[in-house]
Design an enzyme around this catalytic site. Structure first.
Site: not given
Length: 323
Positions: A108-110, A128, A161
């Site tokens: 998830v994300c970073t 990301t 993202g």
């Protein structure tokens, strides 16, 4: 009854929403009737309590390095501490070890930074948080970074993202595991307006349209995206806003960096892109519903905005994002 174990990797500086969007959605799925049910486990280095970005502390349920139980999905959360986490050789080694045991690996994300450091994204397409996409691409040239989609499914590997896109990714997992009906039930349970397709842009105007402080622009942009099939000429919009056409154009150029006409065209194009990837509607129906009127007008807008015609956009984007 056997369980689907979802191992969520956390660390100091993890984003709480990255974790909660996943675990809360899976909990709702269990309450509705997921069979087999999910069991979410938060694993951290040493099994230590972690301090999230917000300052809240989370108690771990397992030590990352001691986890050997069967698992279905390995998911690495993101957060401001992602770079520090990726620099920890012990954490990376165990993410790599556990990834080999899991049916599905995700971030998830970073959290994509951790997967990239573990070598799991090499020669793979990944996303990301859009703010960190350039950094990820520069640090890991072998990763095919695409900053636009909400999430990307590449076989048994998935990346998403920023922050709340974790909800969209988790809904896609639930649909894959248990069908669309349960996924829709979870979406209702989380009061999610929509289960967005992975191909939708993170920075879609449907997410950012109200970001300006100017009341005229905000009200006008809200009217545009809510009335795509109406007359949205600059003259009509100016009359609705109670300002002159010239003043409305000046406001849009100042706050949105587009003329009203350009904004309308982009709104209609993005709406059509969503319908192409989330419905089976014919292109002609999508053209009418998104305000273009004719398939030729829609085609010209897609060529200008996406460099492909609508039919090719649907073919290329929808299958690749649903894995």
């Amino acid at each position: 009854m056997p369980e689907k174990v979802i191992l969520v990797v956390g660390y100091d500086g993890a984003e709480l929403l990255d974790i909660a969007c996943v675990t809360s959605s899976l909990d709702i799925a269990n309450r509705i009737g997921a069979n087999p049910p999910y069991r979410s486990v938060l694993a951290t280095p040493g099994g230590h309590t972690i301090t999230c970005d917000s300052g809240l502390r989370l108690h771990a349920q397992a030590a990352l390095e001691r986890f050997t139980a069967p698992l279905d999905t390995l998911l690495v959360s993101g957060g401001l501490g992602h770079a520090r986490a990726a620099a920890g050789p012990l954490l990376i080694a165990h993410v790599r070890r556990l990834a080999a045991l899991a049916r599905r690996v995700a971030s998830v994300c970073t959290g994509a930074t951790v997967l990239a450091e573990a070598g799991l994204l090499k020669n793979r397409r990944a996303t990301t948080h859009w703010m960190y996409a350039e950094q990820l691409a520069a640090s890991y040239p072998a990763v095919q970074v695409d900053p636009d989609p909400i999430y990307i499914r590449d076989g048994g590997l998935a990346t998403s993202g920023g922050v709340t896109s974790a909800l969209d990714l988790t809904l896609s997992f639930i649909e894959e595991d248990h069908g669309m009906a349960l996924a829709r039930g979870v979406a209702l349970g989380t009061v999610a307006y929509l289960q967005r397709p992975g191909a939708q842009a993170q920075q879609s105007m449907f997410l950012t349209r109200c970001s300006t402080d100017d009341l005229v622009v905000r009200r006008t942009s809200n009217h545009i995206v809510s009335h795509l099939g109406d007359d949205l000429s600059t003259a009509t919009l100016a009359r609705l806003a109670g300002v002159s056409e010239r003043h409305l154009s000046r406001l849009f150029l100042t706050y949105v960096h587009e003329t009203p006409a350009q904004y309308v065209r982009r709104a209609r194009t993005e709406a059509a892109a969503y319908l192409l990837t989330s419905t089976a509607l014919p292109v002609a129906a999508i053209a009418r519903r998104s305000g273009f009127g004719t398939t030729e007008s829609l085609r010209q807008a897609f060529l200008a905005h996406y460099s492909v015609p609508p039919s090719r956009y649907r073919l290329e984007r929808q299958p690749s994002e649903t894995g």
